[in-house]
Write a protein that holds these residues in place. Structure first.
Motif, PDB file in Angstrom:
ATOM      1  N   THR A  24      -6.203  -6.920  11.132  1.00 39.61           N
ATOM      2  CA  THR A  24      -6.083  -7.381  10.160  1.00 39.61           C
ATOM      3  C   THR A  24      -7.042  -7.372   8.802  1.00 39.61           C
ATOM      4  OG1 THR A  24      -3.797  -8.477  10.204  1.00 39.61           O
ATOM      5  CG2 THR A  24      -5.229  -8.966   8.632  1.00 39.61           C
ATOM      6  N   GLU A  25      -8.266  -7.815  10.292  1.00 38.17           N
ATOM      7  CA  GLU A  25      -9.637  -8.477   9.142  1.00 38.17           C
ATOM      8  C   GLU A  25     -10.361  -6.769   8.854  1.00 38.17           C
ATOM      9  OE1 GLU A  25     -12.828  -9.601  12.155  1.00 38.17           O
ATOM     10  OE2 GLU A  25     -12.662 -11.366  11.105  1.00 38.17           O
ATOM     11  N   ALA A  26      -9.919  -5.902   9.901  1.00 34.65           N
ATOM     12  CA  ALA A  26     -10.415  -4.504   8.985  1.00 34.65           C
ATOM     13  C   ALA A  26     -10.231  -4.028   8.315  1.00 34.65           C
ATOM     14  CB  ALA A  26     -10.609  -3.372  11.033  1.00 34.65           C
ATOM     15  N   LEU A  27      -8.482  -4.504   8.122  1.00 30.47           N
ATOM     16  CA  LEU A  27      -8.176  -3.855   7.082  1.00 30.47           C
ATOM     17  C   LEU A  27      -8.854  -4.287   5.851  1.00 30.47           C
ATOM     18  CD1 LEU A  27      -4.527  -3.400   8.176  1.00 30.47           C
ATOM     19  CD2 LEU A  27      -5.896  -1.376   7.241  1.00 30.47           C
ATOM     20  N   GLY A  28      -8.820  -6.126   5.648  1.00 33.31           N
ATOM     21  CA  GLY A  28      -9.543  -6.617   4.993  1.00 33.31           C
ATOM     22  C   GLY A  28     -10.555  -6.215   4.011  1.00 33.31           C
ATOM     23  N   GLU A  29     -11.764  -5.514   5.267  1.00 33.92           N
ATOM     24  CA  GLU A  29     -13.026  -5.598   4.721  1.00 33.92           C
ATOM     25  C   GLU A  29     -12.833  -4.052   3.917  1.00 33.92           C
ATOM     26  OE1 GLU A  29     -15.348  -5.445   8.664  1.00 33.92           O
ATOM     27  OE2 GLU A  29     -15.038  -7.518   8.248  1.00 33.92           O
ATOM     28  N   THR A  30     -12.311  -3.263   4.786  1.00 35.39           N
ATOM     29  CA  THR A  30     -12.611  -1.891   3.642  1.00 35.39           C
ATOM     30  C   THR A  30     -11.515  -2.135   2.304  1.00 35.39           C
ATOM     31  OG1 THR A  30     -12.140  -0.601   5.910  1.00 35.39           O
ATOM     32  CG2 THR A  30     -10.947   0.183   4.277  1.00 35.39           C
ATOM     33  N   TYR A  31     -10.043  -2.529   2.519  1.00 37.23           N
ATOM     34  CA  TYR A  31      -9.963  -2.514   2.088  1.00 37.23           C
ATOM     35  C   TYR A  31      -9.568  -4.032   0.578  1.00 37.23           C
ATOM     36  CZ  TYR A  31      -7.826   1.389   4.003  1.00 37.23           C
ATOM     37  OH  TYR A  31      -7.805   2.991   3.565  1.00 37.23           O
ATOM     38  N   GLU A  32     -10.895  -4.212   0.387  1.00 35.84           N
ATOM     39  CA  GLU A  32     -10.905  -5.866  -0.241  1.00 35.84           C
ATOM     40  C   GLU A  32     -10.335  -5.089  -1.661  1.00 35.84           C
ATOM     41  OE1 GLU A  32     -14.701  -8.018  -2.259  1.00 35.84           O
ATOM     42  OE2 GLU A  32     -14.735  -7.353  -0.576  1.00 35.84           O
ATOM     43  N   GLY A  33     -10.420  -4.472  -2.934  1.00 36.52           N
ATOM     44  CA  GLY A  33      -9.751  -4.210  -3.865  1.00 36.52           C
ATOM     45  C   GLY A  33      -8.673  -4.427  -3.853  1.00 36.52           C
ATOM     46  N   CYS A  34      -7.432  -3.625  -2.913  1.00 38.69           N
ATOM     47  CA  CYS A  34      -5.914  -4.513  -2.683  1.00 38.69           C
ATOM     48  C   CYS A  34      -5.596  -5.372  -2.003  1.00 38.69           C
ATOM     49  CB  CYS A  34      -5.894  -3.036  -1.825  1.00 38.69           C
ATOM     50  SG  CYS A  34      -6.312  -1.727  -1.658  1.00 38.69           S
TER      51      CYS A  34
END
Length: 175
Positions: free
Chosen positions: A30-40
């Motif tokens: 989840t943290e990895a997704l949040g770092e990559t997809y911050e705008g989303c």
């Protein structure tokens, strides 16, 4: 079977050590997704982003041990969700963010001055772009949404994303 092959650490039993990993692994993804997809994440808000991440993680195991490589299929996944009804641009925003993340990790190109290029280019010259250049053709305008100030929480209006967008992203020396 797994617990039998694990040795607990400190005061943790083998079962407790496995449970720490079992709970921690989805959190890291989840943290990895949040770092990559911050705008989303900003567009969806915490509750919807975490729900989307949880669903994606349940359906999409990581193919690698490198967390920064996780989430390639997230744009298509977002498009398939209910969230896509009120934010149809979400998949394109995610595609932009995935591309930006990958470009960030490329070695930069040395700049070529426009005057030098103009002086040396001849008819029939072929321009080859290196690994630090990406071309994106998107169905929605997302660059301005991505650049939007993080503290700006005014609702997005359809005119802000309506229309196709073509982008060239590049990484150059010193930038």
């Amino acid at each position: 079977e797994l617990i039998g092959s694990v040795t607990g650490g400190g005061k943790l039993t083998a079962a407790e050590a496995v449970e720490v990993y079992r709970r921690g692994y989805p959190a890291r993804l989840t943290e990895a997704l949040g770092e990559t997809y911050e705008g989303c994440w900003r567009v969806l808000g915490d509750e919807d982003f975490f729900a989307a991440a949880k669903d994606f993680i349940a359906r999409t195991p990581s193919p690698t041990h490198n967390l920064s490589d996780y989430g390639e299929g997230f744009p298509e996944f977002l498009e398939s969700r209910r969230d896509a009804e009120h934010a149809p641009f979400l998949g394109d925003l995610a595609r932009y963010e995935w591309t930006f993340k990958n470009l960030f990790h490329e070695a930069p190109h040395r700049s070529l001055d426009a005057a030098v290029l103009a002086a040396t280019a001849r008819p029939g010259t072929t321009l080859r772009f290196g690994a630090a250049v990406r071309f994106l053709s998107l169905r929605h305008r997302v660059y301005a949404i991505w650049r939007r100030d993080r503290s700006d929480d005014t609702p997005l209006e359809p005119f802000e994303w309506t229309g196709a967008e073509r982008l060239i992203l590049y990484k150059k020396e010193g930038n």
